[in-house]
Design an enzyme around this catalytic site. Structure first.
Site, PDB file in Angstrom:
ATOM      1  CB  CYS A  91      -0.899  -0.017   1.233  1.00 36.04           C
ATOM      2  SG  CYS A  91      -1.938   1.450   1.402  1.00 36.04           S
ATOM      3  CB  CYS A 132      -4.109   2.776   6.050  1.00 35.74           C
ATOM      4  SG  CYS A 132      -3.930   2.628   4.257  1.00 35.74           S
ATOM      5  CB  CYS A 136      -9.337  -3.963 -11.549  1.00 35.17           C
ATOM      6  SG  CYS A 136      -9.073  -2.712 -12.776  1.00 35.17           S
TER       7      CYS A 136
END
Length: 136
Positions: free
Chosen positions: A47, A99, A121
């Site tokens: 991330c 998060c 996706c």
């Protein structure tokens, strides 16, 4: 997985305007423009907001949809799935479990020759690719 809690002002200070728009406001980058659309480099996709591991290059495949596609997350508890009824359709939004940042959407049953028949996706701007070379 540890939860990352930040204020809106902290996210705005940490992220670029485009990263903030996608990750915190559930935006979408334009198709075929992201840095990881055609990447075949081996590594772990994390991330961009909090650094949590999300996907591995082993699960990445070419879907020709304009965004990086994965057939499964690196671990089931690393992402959360939320029904998304925006834009007049039903989709499943993918968020970082750490998060709560927006990553993209997952689609099932499209007929891709993958073990799961899922297509995660994911926006390139939501990811950071860590390779063994970058870890040295």
């Amino acid at each position: 997985m540890n939860k990352v809690m930040k204020t809106d002002a902290e996210w705005r200070a940490q992220l670029s305007p485009e990263e903030y728009r996608v990750l915190r406001q559930a935006g979408t980058e334009r198709p075929f423009t992201g840095e990881y659309v055609d990447t075949k480099t081996e590594g772990v996709y994390s991330c961009r907001a909090c650094g949590a591991e999300l996907f591995t290059s082993d699960a990445k495949f070419e879907s020709h949809c304009g965004w990086p596609s994965f057939y499964e997350p690196s671990a089931g508890d690393h992402v959360t799935l939320i029904e998304d009824r925006s834009l007049g359709m039903v989709r499943v939004e993918v968020r970082c479990a750490s998060c709560d940042s927006h990553l993209g959407h997952v689609f099932h049953g499209e007929g891709y020759p993958t073990p799961t028949d899922d297509r995660y996706c994911i926006n390139s701007v939501a990811l950071t690719l860590r390779t063994s070379a970058s870890d040295k």
